[in-house]
Design an enzyme around this catalytic site. Sequence first.
Site, mmCIF file in Angstrom:
data_model
loop_
_atom_site.group_PDB
_atom_site.id
_atom_site.type_symbol
_atom_site.label_atom_id
_atom_site.label_comp_id
_atom_site.label_asym_id
_atom_site.label_seq_id
_atom_site.Cartn_x
_atom_site.Cartn_y
_atom_site.Cartn_z
ATOM 1 N N ARG A 119 42.241 33.449 46.358
ATOM 2 C CA ARG A 119 42.060 34.865 46.673
ATOM 3 C C ARG A 119 40.625 35.074 47.180
ATOM 4 N NH1 ARG A 119 41.776 38.041 40.790
ATOM 5 N NH2 ARG A 119 40.047 36.858 39.959
ATOM 6 N N ASN A 157 38.812 44.768 45.154
ATOM 7 C CA ASN A 157 38.764 44.342 43.757
ATOM 8 C C ASN A 157 37.586 43.406 43.552
ATOM 9 O OD1 ASN A 157 40.231 44.220 41.072
ATOM 10 N ND2 ASN A 157 40.021 42.051 41.511
ATOM 11 N N GLU A 158 36.730 43.737 42.619
ATOM 12 C CA GLU A 158 35.570 42.884 42.310
ATOM 13 C C GLU A 158 34.985 42.274 43.582
ATOM 14 O OE1 GLU A 158 36.452 40.090 39.165
ATOM 15 O OE2 GLU A 158 36.216 41.642 37.656
ATOM 16 N N CYS A 171 28.300 35.996 60.606
ATOM 17 C CA CYS A 171 27.263 36.443 59.660
ATOM 18 C C CYS A 171 25.871 36.179 60.227
ATOM 19 C CB CYS A 171 27.445 35.760 58.308
ATOM 20 S SG CYS A 171 28.897 36.378 57.428
ATOM 21 N N GLU A 315 38.637 46.948 33.390
ATOM 22 C CA GLU A 315 39.407 45.791 32.930
ATOM 23 C C GLU A 315 38.754 45.234 31.686
ATOM 24 O OE1 GLU A 315 39.770 42.527 35.626
ATOM 25 O OE2 GLU A 315 40.189 43.799 37.344
ATOM 26 N N LYS A 364 48.423 32.791 34.289
ATOM 27 C CA LYS A 364 49.520 32.994 33.337
ATOM 28 C C LYS A 364 49.074 32.831 31.893
ATOM 29 C CE LYS A 364 51.427 28.407 34.358
ATOM 30 N NZ LYS A 364 50.493 28.184 35.472
HETATM 31 C C1 GLA Z 1 38.871 39.838 37.136
HETATM 32 C C2 GLA Z 1 39.848 40.277 38.208
HETATM 33 C C3 GLA Z 1 41.273 40.288 37.737
HETATM 34 C C4 GLA Z 1 41.574 39.081 36.883
HETATM 35 C C5 GLA Z 1 40.607 39.052 35.725
HETATM 36 C C6 GLA Z 1 40.854 37.910 34.766
HETATM 37 O O1 GLA Z 1 38.365 40.840 36.401
HETATM 38 O O2 GLA Z 1 39.525 41.527 38.746
HETATM 39 O O3 GLA Z 1 42.114 40.305 38.878
HETATM 40 O O4 GLA Z 1 41.424 37.933 37.654
HETATM 41 O O5 GLA Z 1 39.309 38.877 36.248
HETATM 42 O O6 GLA Z 1 39.931 37.934 33.707
HETATM 43 ZN ZN ZN Z 2 30.740 35.043 57.630
#
Ligand code: GLA
Ligand code: ZN
Length: 694
Positions: A119, A157-158, A171, A315, A364
């Site tokens: 990802r 996300n993050e 870049c 989270e 998982k």
């Molecule tokens: C991060 C991500 C989530 C998941 C958690 C697992 O916080 O945002 O998608 O991967 O870690 O701890």
């Molecule tokens: Zn780049």
Amino acid sequence: MTPTPLRSIASKLPAGMLYGGDYNPEQWPEAVWSEDVRLMREAGVNLVSVAIFSWAKLEPRPGDYDFGWLDRVIDLLWTEKISVCLATATASPPAWLSRAHPESLPVDVNGTRLSPGSRQHYCPNSRAYRAGGRRLIGELARRYAAHPAVALWHVNNEIGCHTHECFCEVCAADFRTWLRARYDTLEELNESWGTAFWSQAYGEWAEILPPRKMPTFRNPGQVLDYARFMSDALCDLLAGEVAAIRLVAPEAKVTTNGMVFHRPADYHRWYREVDIAAWDSYPDPAGGIDEVQAAAFTHDLFRGLRGGQPFMLMEQATTQVNWRATNALKPPGQMRAISFAAVARGADAVMFFQWRAARAGAEKFHSAMVPHFGTEGSRVFREVCALGAELKKLTGVCGARVPARVALLVSWENRWALEVESKPMAFDYAAMIRSYYGALWDLNVAVDVVHPDAPLEAYAVVVAPALYQLTRGQAESLRAFAQRGGALVMSYFSGVVDEREHIWLGGSPGLLQDVLGLAVEEWQPLPAGESNALVVAGRTEPVACKIFCELLHLRGAEALATYAHGFFAGRAAITTHRFGAGEAIYVATEPDRTWLTTLMSDVLERHGVKAPVVAAPGVEAVVRVGEGMEFLFLINHRAELAMVELGEWSGRDLVSDQACTGTLSLEPYGVRVISRARDREVSAVPRLPQASAV
Ligand code: GLA
Ligand code: ZN
């Protein structure tokens, strides 16, 4: 200080504390969804984050969208009045995008292009990735922004978690554009980077590259500017996604989930782009009080990012994670204690990764609200439901502020500069901050974690650990603070360079020598395991000190402690200096933590800062102040009984509905939220950062 419930910021959010987690229904057959929603009701869930990793499912082929399943999920959730924090779904680009645009994949410092299949496999500056994301976001916003369930947007996300830098040609070109905006001329850049050294001078902009792998030390100015540029690029990605939502839905409210004190991301800047601050907290359950303190520090940091407004704990794990070498579980009660500790410091949301434990894939073995075991007879699910029920009792706390008279100065700029290679030693800024934060936590004194440029009027004590990079403006602000009567506590390796990584000549702390009443000539970094000691006035036993020992020339300051060993013996190590109506304390080494706590306790006492109650070690005590009410949070982080002397505090515990007064015995991992009426006003009104133009 006016209370700010999250609902006053995003009016579609449910009332009360937000409770829920990431919900990934695309990993399950539809038959499971109705059970999910039923169990969510049972657990007290009122908000879930949906579609974070759903791009491939929402757009299986370029431009070919499939929203039917998401329509059904959101409608189903809304039948039970469960609100949605809808993701932009850009966190993991689909395989077809990487295939059609291999240049969208990130390149590491060695020039290796990373593969898809995990990802966050995108270059933050990739035009194809950004355009594809914006197209999808436009479709999502058109379809869902007006849905009554969609209360908030979860941007990406993050961002920058795995891919926080890229060294590709795109870049490189963008870096040059960024540099041309920062420096008027190439001469200015050459001067700033000190390129007279090692024959590094640039004659044309086109010669400048990202700081890829080099034979030896890279130019510090180049490395520092690349850190700034990459943080800006990632922030620009965030801002671009926010703009894509608002283009369609101008009233939409947005957040994004940050991570700890994440090195690559200058959250002081990033969180101007969103409406609500949010972060993901994963303290190691086996890490003891150190981990609790690290999480508390980050809560205080995130509360500060939006001027003291409540933030979201976006989270956490119900019990185990999957990504440490050994993943400890949370024993009964610990998840509850950690959750209350977030609320104590200003979180008005307690959310988990994730709702239902995955059956397949890399996570998982990560815990969830619904475990593989099932809910029937499950210890974990029982605790999840109990927490949901307890949080409902805290509706009155929503929006309440956390007043603090102590500021801890922290910045990403300073961290980047301090941690650029080729220093007297490899410094760990986060650890240096945590010594001071830990002392304040042990003393149960509330702290605002703020940028060194922040206004300091509201504070009695300002702590500046390792403020290595010191600007003229910051020096002026600290001087004025001490002049007015404040107490400044500054630690070693402060005031060493300016924002260009150029040394302030004449000895550190540079522009603050007159305020501290001293100048540093030399320093001795100590390898792990080695120490010196401090001879402290009025104390027979010496105090160990380690990591770094500076040699001071006193110019008005008085020694509170001197070194015991070597040719440093007898020289000042801890000093105080009267300056204006205030004082400036300098700590030239890393003293033993217990003694540092004593030192901080003396300073706080001299300046009238007190803990709300007297509590046993391991008990966290924090006050939140609402409209006419105030709330004392007590959390026992240890698996043993702990006593608290409530003193002048007495009131009703919102959790147990019992009256509390006098001496309190907190059971292992026990929590209390004692509420009482408040007549006094809290004076401090932190300023809210303004969003930059997108
Ligand atoms: C991060 C991500 C989530 C998941 C958690 C697992 O916080 O945002 O998608 O991967 O870690 O701890
Ligand atoms: Zn780049």
